[in-house]
Design a protein around this motif. Structure first.
Motif: not given
Length: 142
Positions: A3-25
């Motif tokens: 089974y799988s969970i999926f969520h798609n949503f928009q964030i008003k921020a650059s891909p770099k800021k989102v990437f850092d927020a999900v990958s940087q401790p």
């Protein structure tokens, strides 16, 4: 069957800021974990600590700077252990489209359904963190 969970949503921020927020401790600890460690490099180990009872580990299974970050659980409870979760990021006119997935759940049980609900709340917390600078104290997160 899994089974799988999926969520798609928009964030008003650059891909770099989102990437850092999900990958940087230091960012993960502001919207998800109590404390975490790891580097966004393929096969690197992450420690995701929520409490002494929920001190989990995973490995980076996919990483593409500012575009994708996925973690495969290696040490967690029995429902989470076979799973992989991740974020695929697409730049849009208004920021970043986040395509979240948490795949390979062994059962469609209470824990799976509760985790889907918790991910929705936490991902909204990620959105508010990046768009509004809101940090919800760990003890107030679901």
């Amino acid at each position: 069957m899994s089974y799988s969970i999926f969520h798609n949503f928009q964030i008003k921020a650059s891909p770099k800021k989102v990437f850092d927020a999900v990958s940087q401790p230091e960012h993960l600890d502001n919207w998800w974990t109590l404390k975490s460690s790891g580097k966004p490099e393929i096969h690197a180990t992450y420690n995701l600590n929520f409490t002494d009872d929920y001190n989990w580990f995973c490995k980076v299974s996919k990483v593409k700077s500012n575009a994708a970050f996925h973690l495969k659980m290696t040490d967690a409870d029995k429902d989470w252990k076979p799973t992989t979760f991740g974020f695929d990021l697409e730049e849009t006119e208004n920021g970043t489209m986040v395509k979240f997935c948490h795949v390979n759940w062994p059962e469609n049980n209470h824990h799976f359904k509760h985790s889907s609900f918790c991910w929705a709340l936490l991902l909204n917390g990620l959105k508010n963190y990046l768009e509004k600078g809101i940090i919800i104290p760990f003890e107030d997160r679901n």
